[in-house]
Design a protein around this motif. Structure first.
Motif, PDB file in Angstrom:
ATOM      1  N   SER A 143       0.785  -1.231   0.000  1.00  0.00           N
ATOM      2  CA  SER A 143       0.000   0.000   0.000  1.00  0.00           C
ATOM      3  C   SER A 143       0.818   1.283   0.000  1.00  0.00           C
ATOM      4  CB  SER A 143      -0.944   0.014   1.217  1.00  0.00           C
ATOM      5  OG  SER A 143      -0.197  -0.061   2.422  1.00  0.00           O
ATOM      6  N   GLU A 144       2.001   1.326   0.663  1.00  0.00           N
ATOM      7  CA  GLU A 144       2.642   2.621   0.842  1.00  0.00           C
ATOM      8  C   GLU A 144       4.151   2.497   0.982  1.00  0.00           C
ATOM      9  OE1 GLU A 144       1.564   6.339   3.704  1.00  0.00           O
ATOM     10  OE2 GLU A 144       2.297   4.543   4.749  1.00  0.00           O
ATOM     11  N   VAL A 145       4.860   3.444   0.369  1.00  0.00           N
ATOM     12  CA  VAL A 145       6.303   3.596   0.556  1.00  0.00           C
ATOM     13  C   VAL A 145       6.565   5.031   1.014  1.00  0.00           C
ATOM     14  CG1 VAL A 145       8.588   3.564  -0.508  1.00  0.00           C
ATOM     15  CG2 VAL A 145       6.856   1.914  -1.243  1.00  0.00           C
ATOM     16  N   LEU A 146       7.299   5.182   2.129  1.00  0.00           N
ATOM     17  CA  LEU A 146       7.748   6.476   2.610  1.00  0.00           C
ATOM     18  C   LEU A 146       9.253   6.533   2.440  1.00  0.00           C
ATOM     19  CD1 LEU A 146       5.744   6.649   5.985  1.00  0.00           C
ATOM     20  CD2 LEU A 146       5.008   7.413   3.719  1.00  0.00           C
ATOM     21  N   ALA A 147       9.762   7.577   1.792  1.00  0.00           N
ATOM     22  CA  ALA A 147      11.193   7.663   1.517  1.00  0.00           C
ATOM     23  C   ALA A 147      11.704   9.069   1.775  1.00  0.00           C
ATOM     24  CB  ALA A 147      11.479   7.253   0.071  1.00  0.00           C
ATOM     25  N   ALA A 148      12.660   9.181   2.690  1.00  0.00           N
ATOM     26  CA  ALA A 148      13.393  10.432   2.896  1.00  0.00           C
ATOM     27  C   ALA A 148      14.825  10.156   2.453  1.00  0.00           C
ATOM     28  CB  ALA A 148      13.351  10.856   4.357  1.00  0.00           C
ATOM     29  N   ILE A 176       3.359   6.379  -3.048  1.00  0.00           N
ATOM     30  CA  ILE A 176       4.744   6.740  -2.758  1.00  0.00           C
ATOM     31  C   ILE A 176       4.785   8.195  -2.315  1.00  0.00           C
ATOM     32  CG2 ILE A 176       7.038   7.134  -3.732  1.00  0.00           C
ATOM     33  CD1 ILE A 176       6.671   4.786  -5.523  1.00  0.00           C
ATOM     34  N   ARG A 177       5.397   8.419  -1.144  1.00  0.00           N
ATOM     35  CA  ARG A 177       5.698   9.779  -0.704  1.00  0.00           C
ATOM     36  C   ARG A 177       7.210   9.892  -0.550  1.00  0.00           C
ATOM     37  NH1 ARG A 177       2.920  11.883   4.370  1.00  0.00           N
ATOM     38  NH2 ARG A 177       2.548   9.735   5.023  1.00  0.00           N
ATOM     39  N   SER A 178       7.784  10.860  -1.221  1.00  0.00           N
ATOM     40  CA  SER A 178       9.243  10.986  -1.264  1.00  0.00           C
ATOM     41  C   SER A 178       9.676  12.380  -0.842  1.00  0.00           C
ATOM     42  CB  SER A 178       9.751  10.687  -2.680  1.00  0.00           C
ATOM     43  OG  SER A 178      11.149  10.778  -2.746  1.00  0.00           O
ATOM     44  N   LEU A 179      10.636  12.440   0.082  1.00  0.00           N
ATOM     45  CA  LEU A 179      11.241  13.687   0.532  1.00  0.00           C
ATOM     46  C   LEU A 179      12.638  13.793  -0.056  1.00  0.00           C
ATOM     47  CD1 LEU A 179      10.377  13.968   4.335  1.00  0.00           C
ATOM     48  CD2 LEU A 179      10.056  15.779   2.658  1.00  0.00           C
ATOM     49  N   VAL A 180      12.960  14.927  -0.677  1.00  0.00           N
ATOM     50  CA  VAL A 180      14.278  15.109  -1.281  1.00  0.00           C
ATOM     51  C   VAL A 180      14.841  16.472  -0.874  1.00  0.00           C
ATOM     52  CG1 VAL A 180      13.737  13.646  -3.255  1.00  0.00           C
ATOM     53  CG2 VAL A 180      13.325  16.108  -3.402  1.00  0.00           C
ATOM     54  N   ARG A 181      16.141  16.615  -1.041  1.00  0.00           N
ATOM     55  CA  ARG A 181      16.795  17.890  -0.794  1.00  0.00           C
ATOM     56  C   ARG A 181      16.526  18.868  -1.931  1.00  0.00           C
ATOM     57  NH1 ARG A 181      22.940  16.317   1.011  1.00  0.00           N
ATOM     58  NH2 ARG A 181      22.564  16.006   3.249  1.00  0.00           N
ATOM     59  N   GLU A 212      18.298  13.004   7.157  1.00  0.00           N
ATOM     60  CA  GLU A 212      17.804  11.689   7.544  1.00  0.00           C
ATOM     61  C   GLU A 212      17.534  10.821   6.313  1.00  0.00           C
ATOM     62  OE1 GLU A 212      16.603  14.529   8.484  1.00  0.00           O
ATOM     63  OE2 GLU A 212      16.757  14.662  10.660  1.00  0.00           O
ATOM     64  N   LEU A 213      18.069   9.630   6.303  1.00  0.00           N
ATOM     65  CA  LEU A 213      17.768   8.642   5.258  1.00  0.00           C
ATOM     66  C   LEU A 213      16.843   7.607   5.875  1.00  0.00           C
ATOM     67  CD1 LEU A 213      18.047   7.249   2.549  1.00  0.00           C
ATOM     68  CD2 LEU A 213      20.221   6.289   3.312  1.00  0.00           C
ATOM     69  N   ILE A 214      15.608   7.563   5.383  1.00  0.00           N
ATOM     70  CA  ILE A 214      14.578   6.678   5.945  1.00  0.00           C
ATOM     71  C   ILE A 214      13.815   6.030   4.799  1.00  0.00           C
ATOM     72  CG2 ILE A 214      12.530   6.506   7.413  1.00  0.00           C
ATOM     73  CD1 ILE A 214      13.369   9.197   8.661  1.00  0.00           C
ATOM     74  N   LEU A 215      13.614   4.737   4.891  1.00  0.00           N
ATOM     75  CA  LEU A 215      12.732   4.022   3.974  1.00  0.00           C
ATOM     76  C   LEU A 215      11.768   3.193   4.817  1.00  0.00           C
ATOM     77  CD1 LEU A 215      15.318   2.698   1.333  1.00  0.00           C
ATOM     78  CD2 LEU A 215      13.763   4.632   1.065  1.00  0.00           C
ATOM     79  N   VAL A 216      10.478   3.357   4.578  1.00  0.00           N
ATOM     80  CA  VAL A 216       9.472   2.603   5.323  1.00  0.00           C
ATOM     81  C   VAL A 216       8.492   1.995   4.325  1.00  0.00           C
ATOM     82  CG1 VAL A 216       7.700   2.654   7.115  1.00  0.00           C
ATOM     83  CG2 VAL A 216       9.667   4.203   7.271  1.00  0.00           C
ATOM     84  N   TYR A 217       8.246   0.704   4.464  1.00  0.00           N
ATOM     85  CA  TYR A 217       7.362  -0.014   3.546  1.00  0.00           C
ATOM     86  C   TYR A 217       6.136  -0.514   4.313  1.00  0.00           C
ATOM     87  CZ  TYR A 217      11.420   0.111   0.500  1.00  0.00           C
ATOM     88  OH  TYR A 217      12.486   0.545  -0.260  1.00  0.00           O
ATOM     89  N   ASP A 218       4.964  -0.065   3.874  1.00  0.00           N
ATOM     90  CA  ASP A 218       3.691  -0.480   4.472  1.00  0.00           C
ATOM     91  C   ASP A 218       3.634  -0.212   5.974  1.00  0.00           C
ATOM     92  OD1 ASP A 218       2.483  -1.271   2.140  1.00  0.00           O
ATOM     93  OD2 ASP A 218       3.078  -3.372   2.321  1.00  0.00           O
ATOM     94  N   ARG A 219       4.432   0.747   6.463  1.00  0.00           N
ATOM     95  CA  ARG A 219       4.478   1.065   7.896  1.00  0.00           C
ATOM     96  C   ARG A 219       4.749  -0.188   8.727  1.00  0.00           C
ATOM     97  NH1 ARG A 219       1.399   6.517   9.185  1.00  0.00           N
ATOM     98  NH2 ARG A 219       1.568   7.441   7.105  1.00  0.00           N
ATOM     99  N   LEU A 247      10.041   5.990  13.445  1.00  0.00           N
ATOM    100  CA  LEU A 247      10.566   6.458  12.164  1.00  0.00           C
ATOM    101  C   LEU A 247       9.462   7.059  11.299  1.00  0.00           C
ATOM    102  CD1 LEU A 247      13.049   3.536  11.449  1.00  0.00           C
ATOM    103  CD2 LEU A 247      13.661   5.920  11.906  1.00  0.00           C
ATOM    104  N   VAL A 248       8.283   6.472  11.351  1.00  0.00           N
ATOM    105  CA  VAL A 248       7.153   7.052  10.620  1.00  0.00           C
ATOM    106  C   VAL A 248       6.818   8.435  11.182  1.00  0.00           C
ATOM    107  CG1 VAL A 248       4.673   6.844  10.149  1.00  0.00           C
ATOM    108  CG2 VAL A 248       6.164   4.850   9.905  1.00  0.00           C
ATOM    109  N   GLY A 249       6.840   8.564  12.510  1.00  0.00           N
ATOM    110  CA  GLY A 249       6.589   9.865  13.115  1.00  0.00           C
ATOM    111  C   GLY A 249       7.616  10.908  12.701  1.00  0.00           C
ATOM    112  N   LEU A 250       8.901  10.495  12.643  1.00  0.00           N
ATOM    113  CA  LEU A 250       9.953  11.409  12.200  1.00  0.00           C
ATOM    114  C   LEU A 250       9.718  11.814  10.750  1.00  0.00           C
ATOM    115  CD1 LEU A 250      12.642  12.891  12.412  1.00  0.00           C
ATOM    116  CD2 LEU A 250      13.810  10.702  11.966  1.00  0.00           C
ATOM    117  N   PHE A 251       9.369  10.847   9.909  1.00  0.00           N
ATOM    118  CA  PHE A 251       9.102  11.146   8.504  1.00  0.00           C
ATOM    119  C   PHE A 251       7.948  12.143   8.385  1.00  0.00           C
ATOM    120  CE2 PHE A 251       6.782  10.620   4.574  1.00  0.00           C
ATOM    121  CZ  PHE A 251       7.779  10.640   3.616  1.00  0.00           C
TER     122      PHE A 251
END
Length: 335
Positions: A143-148, A176-181, A212-219, A247-251
Motif C-alpha cells: 500500500s505505501e512507501v515512505l522515503a526520505a 509513494i511519498r518521497s522527501l528530497v533535498r 535523515e535517510l529513511i525508507l518505510v514499507y507499508d508502515r 521512524l514514521v513519526g519522524l518522517f
C-alpha cells in the motif's frame, strides 16, 4: 490443432480449439463447436462455458463470435500476471506458513522473527544485500512507501534502478511519498527523474535541509543507515513496531515542514517549454483526439497512466479543463 500457444495464457487445448473455431467461423451456432472434436463433445460444451466466463466468446447459442485477439490476449495475459504476482508475493512472505506450522509444534512456541535469526534488528552490511532487500520490499509492498533520501544528485545507474522499482509500485496502486533535498533539483537528470515520478502519481516534497535517510514499507518494515555519515557501511532493517512507528513519526514531521514539489513548471516568458518527451506525446494526443482510450493507444500507454499525465498537464498549464488546456498549450506554441 498442431500447436496450442495459448496455454501460457491459461487456456486448455480444448478451450483454445473452440476459440480458434469461432475466430475462423464468426457468427456460427454454438452447437457446431462439438464437431471440432467428436471424441469429447461434453468437453466442447465446458470450453464454451468457460470462454464465455472469460469474455472470450460473445453472442448467443444461435450466433457466437470470438473476441478480437487484440483484446483477448492482453486481457488473458493481465489475468495470468496478476495471478503470478500474487503467488510470488506469497512465496516471498512465507511468515504466515511458518507461524501456522509453529503453532502445531508441541511445547513452548515462539513466532519466528520476520527478519530471521530471532532478532528485531537486522544488519545489512553488504551494499548488494541492501539493494536486494530493497528490491524485495519494493516488490512485496502492498500500500505505501515512505522515503526520505538526502542525496544531492542521483547517478544514471541509480536513476535507472530506482525508476524500475518506483514505477512498478505506482502501477500496482502503491502510494509513494518521497522527501528530497532542494539541492537535488539543481541536477538535470535527477530533476527529470523526479518529474517522471511525480507524473506517475508519486507525491514529492522538497526540504532545504535534509540529513535523515529513511525508507518505510507499508508502515511495517523500515530501513535506516548503520552510519548516517557513511551510507556505504550498510543499513539496519527492522519490523519492531516501536522503532517503525518512531521512524514514521519522524518522517511525518519532516514531510509537514517541507514544500510541495512543483513538478514540471511553466517556462519563463519566451523560453521553450520544458516538457518530457512523454508529456509532449500526451499533450499532442489530448489536443488531437476526443476519447481517452484513443489517446492512450496513440501514446502507447495504459489508460490510467495517460489520465495521470493529463492531470499533470492541467496543473502545469493552470487550466480548469482540457479545452482550456488545449487553448493555453496552443497559445504557448507547445502544440
Amino acid at each position: 490443432m498442431d500447436t496450442h500457444s495459448m496455454s501460457v495464457l491459461g487456456l486448455t487445448s480444448a478451450e483454445e480449439d473452440v476459440y480458434r473455431h469461432f475466430l475462423r467461423n464468426p457468427g456460427t451456432p454454438a452447437d457446431q463447436a462439438p464437431a471440432v472434436f467428436p471424441p469429447d463433445q461434453d468437453g466442447a460444451g465446458r470450453a464454451i462455458r468457460r470462454l464465455r466466463e472469460l469474455w472470450l466468446l460473445h453472442g448467443d447459442d444461435e450466433s457466437t463470435w470470438a473476441t478480437d485477439p487484440g483484446v483477448a490476449v492482453p486481457r488473458l495475459a493481465e489475468k495470468q500476471l496478476d495471478s503470478a504476482h500474487r503467488t510470488v508475493r506469497q512465496l516471498v512472505d512465507t511468515r504466515p506458513i511458518l507461524w501456522s506450522l509453529q503453532r502445531d509444534r508441541p511445547g513452548p512456541r515462539e513466532e519466528p522473527s520476520p527478519l530471521g535469526g530471532g532478532a528485531a534488528l537486522r544488519r545489512l552490511e553488504d551494499l548488494r544485500e541492501v539493494r536486494a532487500h530493497i528490491d524485495q520490499l519494493a516488490f512485496t509492498t502492498r500500500s505505501e512507501v515512505l522515503a526520505a533520501e538526502p542525496y544531492d544528485a542521483l547517478s544514471p545507474e541509480n536513476i535507472a534502478h530506482a525508476r524500475h522499482l518506483d514505477l512498478r509500485c505506482l502501477s500496482r496502486g502503491v502510494s509513494i511519498r518521497s522527501l528530497v533535498r532542494a539541492r537535488a533539483l539543481e541536477d538535470p537528470a535527477t530533476l527529470e527523474y523526479l518529474r517522471e515520478l511525480h507524473a506517475g502519481g508519486a507525491r514529492i516534497r522538497v526540504a532545504d535541509e535534509l540529513s535523515e535517510l529513511i525508507l518505510v514499507y507499508d508502515r511495517r518494515t523500515a530501513l535506516v543507515p548503520i552510519d548516517a555519515r557513511d551510507t556505504g557501511r550498510g543499513a539496519l532493517c527492522t519490523e519492531e513496531d516501536g522503532l517503525v512507528n518512531s521512524l514514521v513519526g519522524l518522517f511525518e514531521r519532516l514531510w509537514a515542514a517541507a514544500a510541495d514539489f512543483a513538478g514540471p513548471t511553466a517556462p519563463d516568458s519566451g523560453e521553450a517549454a520544458r516538457l518530457t518527451d512523454t508529456q509532449q506525446l500526451v499533450l499532442t494526443a489530448m489536443c488531437a483526439v476526443s476519447k481517452d482510450e484513443t489517446g492512450a493507444r496513440q501514446a502507447g500507454m495504459s489508460l490510467r497512466t495517460y489520465r495521470r499525465h493529463i492531470s499533470d498537464l492541467l496543473r502545469l498549464l493552470g487550466a480548469r479543463n482540457r479545452a482550456q488546456a488545449a487553448l493555453l498549450a496552443r497559445e504557448r506554441g507547445w502544440v
